[in-house]
Design an enzyme around this catalytic site. Structure first.
Site, PDB file in Angstrom:
ATOM      1  N   ILE A 154      -3.967   9.964  -3.587  1.00 43.42           N
ATOM      2  CA  ILE A 154      -3.461   9.930  -4.954  1.00 43.42           C
ATOM      3  C   ILE A 154      -4.558  10.269  -5.961  1.00 43.42           C
ATOM      4  O   ILE A 154      -4.381  11.093  -6.852  1.00 43.42           O
ATOM      5  CB  ILE A 154      -2.858   8.539  -5.275  1.00 43.42           C
ATOM      6  CG1 ILE A 154      -1.702   8.251  -4.307  1.00 43.42           C
ATOM      7  CG2 ILE A 154      -2.419   8.443  -6.731  1.00 43.42           C
ATOM      8  CD1 ILE A 154      -0.613   9.302  -4.276  1.00 43.42           C
TER       9      ILE A 154
ATOM     10  N   ASP B 292     -16.022   7.844  -5.597  1.00 40.31           N
ATOM     11  CA  ASP B 292     -15.607   7.295  -4.304  1.00 40.31           C
ATOM     12  C   ASP B 292     -16.818   6.633  -3.660  1.00 40.31           C
ATOM     13  O   ASP B 292     -17.957   7.052  -3.909  1.00 40.31           O
ATOM     14  CB  ASP B 292     -15.056   8.401  -3.395  1.00 40.31           C
ATOM     15  CG  ASP B 292     -14.150   7.840  -2.308  1.00 40.31           C
ATOM     16  OD1 ASP B 292     -12.919   7.929  -2.445  1.00 40.31           O
ATOM     17  OD2 ASP B 292     -14.683   7.259  -1.327  1.00 40.31           O
TER      18      ASP B 292
ATOM     19  N   ARG C  32       4.298   7.852  -7.714  1.00 37.13           N
ATOM     20  CA  ARG C  32       5.564   7.817  -6.952  1.00 37.13           C
ATOM     21  C   ARG C  32       5.773   9.105  -6.189  1.00 37.13           C
ATOM     22  O   ARG C  32       6.894   9.496  -5.891  1.00 37.13           O
ATOM     23  CB  ARG C  32       6.721   7.612  -7.935  1.00 37.13           C
ATOM     24  CG  ARG C  32       6.579   6.303  -8.664  1.00 37.13           C
ATOM     25  CD  ARG C  32       7.128   6.433 -10.050  1.00 37.13           C
ATOM     26  NE  ARG C  32       8.353   5.667 -10.188  1.00 37.13           N
ATOM     27  CZ  ARG C  32       9.140   5.738 -11.258  1.00 37.13           C
ATOM     28  NH1 ARG C  32       8.832   6.541 -12.249  1.00 37.13           N
ATOM     29  NH2 ARG C  32      10.222   5.000 -11.334  1.00 37.13           N
ATOM     30  N   VAL C  33       4.649   9.775  -5.890  1.00 31.94           N
ATOM     31  CA  VAL C  33       4.742  11.099  -5.277  1.00 31.94           C
ATOM     32  C   VAL C  33       4.933  11.016  -3.772  1.00 31.94           C
ATOM     33  O   VAL C  33       4.469  10.076  -3.128  1.00 31.94           O
ATOM     34  CB  VAL C  33       3.480  11.923  -5.594  1.00 31.94           C
ATOM     35  CG1 VAL C  33       3.490  12.335  -7.040  1.00 31.94           C
ATOM     36  CG2 VAL C  33       2.216  11.132  -5.259  1.00 31.94           C
TER      37      VAL C  33
ATOM     38  N   LYS D 295       7.589  -0.297  -8.951  1.00 36.63           N
ATOM     39  CA  LYS D 295       7.000   0.414  -7.807  1.00 36.63           C
ATOM     40  C   LYS D 295       7.375  -0.258  -6.485  1.00 36.63           C
ATOM     41  O   LYS D 295       7.795   0.384  -5.524  1.00 36.63           O
ATOM     42  CB  LYS D 295       5.478   0.452  -7.966  1.00 36.63           C
ATOM     43  CG  LYS D 295       4.727   0.920  -6.753  1.00 36.63           C
ATOM     44  CD  LYS D 295       4.931   2.386  -6.528  1.00 36.63           C
ATOM     45  CE  LYS D 295       4.437   2.804  -5.160  1.00 36.63           C
ATOM     46  NZ  LYS D 295       4.566   4.225  -4.937  1.00 36.63           N
TER      47      LYS D 295
ATOM     48  N   ARG E 248      13.909   1.479  -0.145  1.00 37.24           N
ATOM     49  CA  ARG E 248      13.943   2.479   0.924  1.00 37.24           C
ATOM     50  C   ARG E 248      13.738   1.811   2.294  1.00 37.24           C
ATOM     51  O   ARG E 248      14.413   2.144   3.262  1.00 37.24           O
ATOM     52  CB  ARG E 248      12.858   3.531   0.666  1.00 37.24           C
ATOM     53  CG  ARG E 248      13.082   4.808   1.437  1.00 37.24           C
ATOM     54  CD  ARG E 248      12.494   5.996   0.710  1.00 37.24           C
ATOM     55  NE  ARG E 248      12.378   7.160   1.566  1.00 37.24           N
ATOM     56  CZ  ARG E 248      13.361   8.051   1.739  1.00 37.24           C
ATOM     57  NH1 ARG E 248      14.504   7.899   1.115  1.00 37.24           N
ATOM     58  NH2 ARG E 248      13.187   9.092   2.524  1.00 37.24           N
TER      59      ARG E 248
ATOM     60  N   GLY F 153       6.627   4.321   8.962  1.00 41.94           N
ATOM     61  CA  GLY F 153       5.164   4.379   8.924  1.00 41.94           C
ATOM     62  C   GLY F 153       4.644   4.720   7.548  1.00 41.94           C
ATOM     63  O   GLY F 153       5.371   4.694   6.562  1.00 41.94           O
TER      64      GLY F 153
ATOM     65  N   CYS G  99       2.728   3.205   2.558  1.00 42.87           N
ATOM     66  CA  CYS G  99       3.477   2.741   1.385  1.00 42.87           C
ATOM     67  C   CYS G  99       4.640   1.863   1.803  1.00 42.87           C
ATOM     68  O   CYS G  99       4.652   0.662   1.583  1.00 42.87           O
ATOM     69  CB  CYS G  99       4.010   3.939   0.615  1.00 42.87           C
ATOM     70  SG  CYS G  99       2.734   5.120   0.219  1.00 42.87           S
TER      71      CYS G  99
ATOM     72  N   TYR H 193       2.972  10.042  10.618  1.00 43.82           N
ATOM     73  CA  TYR H 193       3.959   9.025  10.281  1.00 43.82           C
ATOM     74  C   TYR H 193       5.282   9.633   9.838  1.00 43.82           C
ATOM     75  O   TYR H 193       6.304   8.948   9.811  1.00 43.82           O
ATOM     76  CB  TYR H 193       3.399   8.037   9.259  1.00 43.82           C
ATOM     77  CG  TYR H 193       3.532   8.421   7.806  1.00 43.82           C
ATOM     78  CD1 TYR H 193       4.652   8.047   7.071  1.00 43.82           C
ATOM     79  CD2 TYR H 193       2.549   9.144   7.171  1.00 43.82           C
ATOM     80  CE1 TYR H 193       4.778   8.398   5.733  1.00 43.82           C
ATOM     81  CE2 TYR H 193       2.657   9.491   5.838  1.00 43.82           C
ATOM     82  CZ  TYR H 193       3.782   9.121   5.132  1.00 43.82           C
ATOM     83  OH  TYR H 193       3.908   9.472   3.821  1.00 43.82           O
ATOM     84  N   LYS H 194       5.257  10.940   9.518  1.00 42.90           N
ATOM     85  CA  LYS H 194       6.512  11.628   9.182  1.00 42.90           C
ATOM     86  C   LYS H 194       6.300  13.142   9.286  1.00 42.90           C
ATOM     87  O   LYS H 194       5.164  13.593   9.479  1.00 42.90           O
ATOM     88  CB  LYS H 194       7.015  11.214   7.809  1.00 42.90           C
ATOM     89  CG  LYS H 194       6.157  11.676   6.651  1.00 42.90           C
ATOM     90  CD  LYS H 194       6.885  11.349   5.371  1.00 42.90           C
ATOM     91  CE  LYS H 194       6.267  12.059   4.203  1.00 42.90           C
ATOM     92  NZ  LYS H 194       7.036  11.852   2.993  1.00 42.90           N
TER      93      LYS H 194
END
Ligand code: SAJ
Length: 434
Positions: A14, A33, A163-164, A215, A222, A266, A269, A325-326
């Site tokens: 993000i 970072d 929310r991306v 959020k 979901r 997975g 989030c 995970y997807k």
């Protein structure tokens, strides 16, 4: 308010797209970072994660001089915190005999602490990390108060969740509606000034705790809906029904929209965020708690399905296709596919895994094949765990030449029965009891 320089703390999935998008809109951005490796990679114009369109944006931002990366913040007009909020690995809460996971807020705490020496009157601080309700007010505000400045009076403080959708981050960052919750209405307004630099979607102002709750509600909604799809897959299996057929018919109802069952939920989030509600109010969250349990247990249902196809798994060779995970992402965090592989091995199966987006992933206890061909060659069965586009496009006739397997187990409805059966395969699908 006008922003010339902003500091984005946390350069992950993000923070980095956010930092480079601001830079692309002419803002001077310092990305921060804790990892020197990430800083060095970015300053060379390279990136450390896979996200379509991100590399080009970062490269341009670095070349333009608008973006640089460092390990420490500097004075700026605004600070954005976009660090991870995973759950604690070995510590659990307990309520009425139910164990629940606990948020690990250490990265948010140290990001807020790192801002304190650089915070000036009139600045804006925005927390973007998904957080338990009241984090902005109860956790971040007191840390920033160590600067001698008061949130809402001397500087602005807001919560604005991302929310991306991974895989579509660069577009959704700009187009999605954005909620900005201020500790005061003025903080929300200044937050709006900042994000309206690039956000084209609707910007909604509210208070910080409402924005935090929004959020968590989105991802929990979901999760609970995927849980019911997964539970339907188990019921269909029991009653000799094809869950996919049943769902598609049920979804013809104008007020029904059942999601897809699969090997589990997975990512960093949806499988994490509902726990923040449970931790904050265990007595009020039985539905959320049980939905998490259903989704976390789904890899066991995959193993039962594999056993239905192969009998005992002792010594059986299985090619596990997809560990992300997807579909079409390289992110292996909290991946149910990973869990499935471990469970199969526990039953004595010999598993070779293939993940086209990260062939060299180093996952403890998992044998990654160097090539797709190697993964499938000697297998007794191919197990489809992620619906990557390239798996959906496989040519059954060609695959029949490359593997001795004739059994397929499809957990994501990625493959077409007829095409594979014509090429001599038997296909068993998750949630199909027929
Ligand atoms: N999944 C299913 N069945 C479905 C849909 C998804 O089993 O019908 C599984 C996926 O395979 C995956 C998991 O759920 O394992 C989550 O995938 P996802 O695509 O639903 O969501 P994420 O985690 O990639 O992104 C979500 C999004 N939230 C919502 O759609 C409400 C995204 O908008 C958020 O920004 C993101 O979480 C986040 O960062 O919080």
């Amino acid at each position: 308010m006008k922003f010339q320089k902003i500091c984005v703390i946390g350069l992950g999935y993000i923070g980095l797209p956010t930092a480079s998008t601001f830079a692309a809109h002419g803002i001077n951005v310092l990305g921060v970072d804790i990892s020197q490796r990430i800083i060095d990679t970015l300053n060379k114009g390279e990136i450390h994660i896979h996200e379509p369109g991100l590399h080009e944006e970062v490269k341009k931002a670095i070349q333009s001089g608008n973006f640089k990366a460092a390990t420490k913040p500097e004075e700026a007009d605004a600070f954005i915190i976009a660090v991870p909020t995973p759950f604690q690995e070995n510590k659990f809460g307990e309520y009425n005999g139910m164990a629940y996971k606990l948020a690990d807020m250490r990265a948010v705490i140290s990001a807020a602490e790192s801002i304190v020496p650089f915070l000036r009157k009139g600045n804006l601080v925005v927390l973007e990390s998904t957080s338990p309700p009241r984090t902005t007010v109860d956790l971040v505000t007191p840390i920033l108060a160590r600067s001698g400045l008061e949130a809402g009076r001397d500087f602005h403080l807001a919560y604005s969740p991302e929310r991306v959708l991974p895989g579509q981050i660069m577009r959704e960052l700009i187009e999605n509606a954005r909620v900005i919750g201020g500790v005061t209405p003025e903080s929300a307004q200044v937050g709006r000034d900042l994000y309206s630099i690039f956000v084209k979607g609707q910007i909604v102002q509210t208070d910080a705790t409402t924005a935090e709750m929004v959020k968590l509600m989105e991802n929990t909604y979901r999760d609970v809906n995927i849980a019911i799809a997964n539970e339907f897959s188990r019921l269909a299996n029991k009653f000799g029904v094809d869950v996919w057929e049943a769902i598609s018919i049920a979804n013809l109802h104008p007020r029904v929209k059942i999601l897809n069952p699969g090997p589990g939920v997975g990512g960093h989030c949806i499988s994490v965020d509902p726990w923040f509600f449970v931790e904050a109010a265990p007595a009020l969250t039985p539905l959320i708690y049980h939905a998490r349990q259903v989704n976390d247990a789904q890899p066991h249902f995959v193993v039962e399905t594999v056993k239905r196809a192969l009998g005992s798994l002792e010594g059986k060779k299985i090619a596990a296709l997809g560990l992300a995970y997807k579909p079409d992402v390289d992110d292996l965090r909290e991946s149910p596919a990973n869990e499935v592989v471990h469970l199969l091995q526990h039953e004595g199966a010999l598993v070779k895994a293939w993940e086209p987006f990260k062939p060299d992933a180093n996952l403890p206890g998992i044998h990654m094949s160097a090539t797709f061909e190697d993964a499938i060659k000697d297998a007794d069965a191919l197990l489809l765990l992620v619906n990557h586009t390239e798996f959906a496009k496989l040519n059954p006739k060609e695959i029949a030449q490359k593997t001795k397997a004739r059994i397929l187990i499809d957990t994501v409805k990625g493959w077409n029965y007829e095409a594979w059966e014509k090429a001599g395969f038997t296909l068993l699908r998750l949630g199909v009891g027929k």
